[in-house]
Design an enzyme around this catalytic site. Structure first.
Site, mmCIF file in Angstrom:
data_model
loop_
_atom_site.group_PDB
_atom_site.id
_atom_site.type_symbol
_atom_site.label_atom_id
_atom_site.label_comp_id
_atom_site.label_asym_id
_atom_site.label_seq_id
_atom_site.Cartn_x
_atom_site.Cartn_y
_atom_site.Cartn_z
ATOM 1 N N HIS A 119 0.837 -1.221 0.000
ATOM 2 C CA HIS A 119 0.000 0.000 0.000
ATOM 3 C C HIS A 119 0.864 1.262 0.000
ATOM 4 O O HIS A 119 0.432 2.305 0.474
ATOM 5 C CB HIS A 119 -0.947 0.032 1.206
ATOM 6 C CG HIS A 119 -1.697 -1.249 1.419
ATOM 7 N ND1 HIS A 119 -2.929 -1.498 0.869
ATOM 8 C CD2 HIS A 119 -1.364 -2.375 2.101
ATOM 9 C CE1 HIS A 119 -3.335 -2.706 1.225
ATOM 10 N NE2 HIS A 119 -2.394 -3.262 1.955
ATOM 11 N N SER A 156 14.762 21.671 -15.942
ATOM 12 C CA SER A 156 13.579 22.484 -16.204
ATOM 13 C C SER A 156 14.030 23.825 -16.735
ATOM 14 O O SER A 156 15.052 24.355 -16.324
ATOM 15 C CB SER A 156 12.794 22.665 -14.905
ATOM 16 O OG SER A 156 11.996 23.838 -14.986
ATOM 17 N N LYS A 160 15.767 21.711 -10.739
ATOM 18 C CA LYS A 160 15.120 20.462 -11.140
ATOM 19 C C LYS A 160 16.035 19.515 -11.909
ATOM 20 O O LYS A 160 16.821 19.924 -12.743
ATOM 21 C CB LYS A 160 13.908 20.752 -12.034
ATOM 22 C CG LYS A 160 12.740 21.412 -11.327
ATOM 23 C CD LYS A 160 12.065 20.527 -10.279
ATOM 24 C CE LYS A 160 11.276 19.394 -10.863
ATOM 25 N NZ LYS A 160 9.995 19.826 -11.430
ATOM 26 N N GLU A 163 9.892 8.206 -16.864
ATOM 27 C CA GLU A 163 8.538 8.757 -17.084
ATOM 28 C C GLU A 163 8.041 8.432 -18.490
ATOM 29 O O GLU A 163 6.885 8.071 -18.698
ATOM 30 C CB GLU A 163 8.534 10.274 -16.893
ATOM 31 C CG GLU A 163 8.602 10.699 -15.445
ATOM 32 C CD GLU A 163 8.705 12.214 -15.328
ATOM 33 O OE1 GLU A 163 7.803 12.803 -14.740
ATOM 34 O OE2 GLU A 163 9.676 12.806 -15.834
#
Ligand code: ARG
Length: 461
Positions: free
Chosen positions: A158, A279, A285, A292
């Site tokens: 979980h 970024s 970043k 991804e």
């Protein structure tokens, strides 16, 4: 005959220009050219073997086809939409090169058995490439896991800290998924490697063909038993794309973990700069673009599978033009799975493991609570009662902002007098993982032998 069409005999009007473009597949099926030529050469040789072609005719056809292959290889071949697909482009070129004898190649076959054969030959190579790419990723996982057999991290259920595991063990879970993926392709390959040639349009042919002969030349294990089925079904392609979709489901889950682990909140790993981007607005970043994108690409392969299933559904026997639509999803699934496997295999060696952060996270989440319960069970407490006692210990620890191992013995003994000083050994992360010492368990000893067995399995494939 109308225009240059190889099937133009019964037509009086020429094809509508839009329809010509609409029905053409040359834009995407040209990538079958090698397999189409291999299939044609084998077919011609079989026709010579049974006496339908003379030996010189067969030689002229073979030579012509090899020259066409070289033309395509070198980028000199001019594909034409008017000639619709890869089969007729190559056949028309053969006739242009070698003259009338080229018109004999299509004896005893149809584009229906031809295309089914081409796709199967193409997919056979595709499967071999995918399996090699899986193997390469498995090797990368093994190498990473070998260095992390003692590294302790929290195992999750979980997405909540559950029990400590070794990072090597966690990585080997991915190895196992890929091993099954690989096996699925072997399974699929057996059904792919069956030859449709000889089915012709749908009913077979009246020429005295020798299908076993052609099959042997092309490396097919079997010939298709039923001519209608041979030209009509694409279940083998569906199976292949389903196997690709499962690889991508696995890789998307793996991606998700890498993305989470490389976040500041987890901080378990760092991906190498070469696999991340920055970024344009936020200078701090470092984004995990590659995992991804793999996670995102899994969506297209699920889509490819849906496309093929829906394409096949409700088609009456035998061949229908619908089947021309099988190629783009099939090629897309193959290209995508190869790219994603490669991205992962290239990325894993550059991962930096933050062992301290993993251990800290494992210590913080009461991950050894089950070990405390098991300790009480070993002292004769029924498991359900032990569960209750440990629950209370966790409550005390949470309320006082401590870890379980920071409770003093007196506090433990108020919960159960069966608890002694040896409890502290049980509550360590090391003690917890070490105690899971059976095949499939997370102890370092077991993970080392699991890796050794995995290395052996790799040699056997
Ligand atoms: N381009 C076609 C395909 O991909 C080849 C077979 C065409 N056969 C036919 N009868 N029109 O399926």
């Amino acid at each position: 005959m109308t225009g240059d069409k190889l099937w133009g005999g019964r037509f009086t009007e020429s094809t509508d220009a839009f329809v010509e473009a609409f029905t053409a597949s040359i834009g995407f099926d040209r990538r079958l050219y090698r397999h189409d030529i291999a299939g044609s050469i084998a077919h011609a040789q079989m026709l010579a073997h049974v006496g339908v072609l003379t030996q010189p005719e067969c030689e002229a056809i073979t030579k012509g086809l090899r020259q066409i292959e070289a033309e395509v290889d070198s980028g000199q071949f001019a594909w034409s939409v008017e000639l619709e697909d890869v089969h007729m482009n190559i056949e028309a070129r053969l006739i242009a090169r070698i003259g009338d004898v080229g018109k004999k190649l299509h004896t005893g076959r149809s584009r229906n058995d031809q295309v089914a054969t081409d796709v199967r030959l193409y997919l056979r190579d595709g499967i071999d490439a995918v399996q090699a790419a899986i193997t390469r990723l498995q090797e990368a996982i093994l190498t990473l896991a070998e260095g992390e057999t003692e590294t302790i991290m929290p195992g999750f259920t979980h997405l909540q800290v559950a029990q400590p595991v070794t990072f090597g063990h966690h990585l080997m879970a991915w190895f196992e998924m890929l091993a099954r993926d690989r096996a699925r392709f072997s399974d699929c390959r057996r059904r792919v490697n069956v030859m449709p040639l000889g089915a012709a349009a749908l009913a077979g042919t009246s020429y005295p063909i020798d299908r076993a002969y052609t099959a042997k030349l092309l490396g097919f294990d079997e010939v298709a038993e039923n001519s209608l089925d041979a030209v009509a079904d694409r279940d083998f392609a569906i199976e292949f794309v389903a196997a690709c979709a499962l690889v991508l489901v696995h890789l998307s889950r793996f991606s998700e973990e890498l993305i989470l682990w490389s976040s500041a909140q987890f901080g378990f790993i760092e991906l190498s700069d070469a696999f991340c981007t920055g970024s344009s607005i936020m200078p701090q970043k470092k984004n995990p673009d590659v995992p991804e994108l793999v996670r995102g690409k899994s969506a297209r392969v699920q889509g490819d599978l849906m496309t093929l299933l829906t394409l096949m559904k409700a088609q009456p026997l035998a061949y229908n033009k619908d089947n021309q639509e099988d190629k783009e999803p099939l090629f897309d699934a193959l290209d995508t799975v190869l790219d994603c496997l490669r991205a992962f295999a290239d990325m894993l060696p550059g991962i930096t493991v933050r062992r301290e952060a993993m251990a800290r996270a494992a210590r913080a989440g009461y991950a050894t609570a089950t070990d405390l319960a098991d300790y009480l069970v070993r002292k004769g407490v029924p498991f359900r009662d032990a569960h209750e006692i440990v629950g209370r210990a966790v409550r005390i620890a949470i309320d006082s902002g401590r870890e379980l191992s920071e409770l003093v013995l007196e506090e433990f003994r108020q919960l159960s007098t069966l608890i002694d000083n040896d409890i502290y050994e049980v509550l360590t992360l090391e003690g917890s993982v070490k105690s899971r010492n059976h095949i499939g368990g997370t102890s370092p000893v077991q993970v080392r032998s699991a890796i050794a067995r995995a290395r052996k399995r790799m040699l056997e494939i």
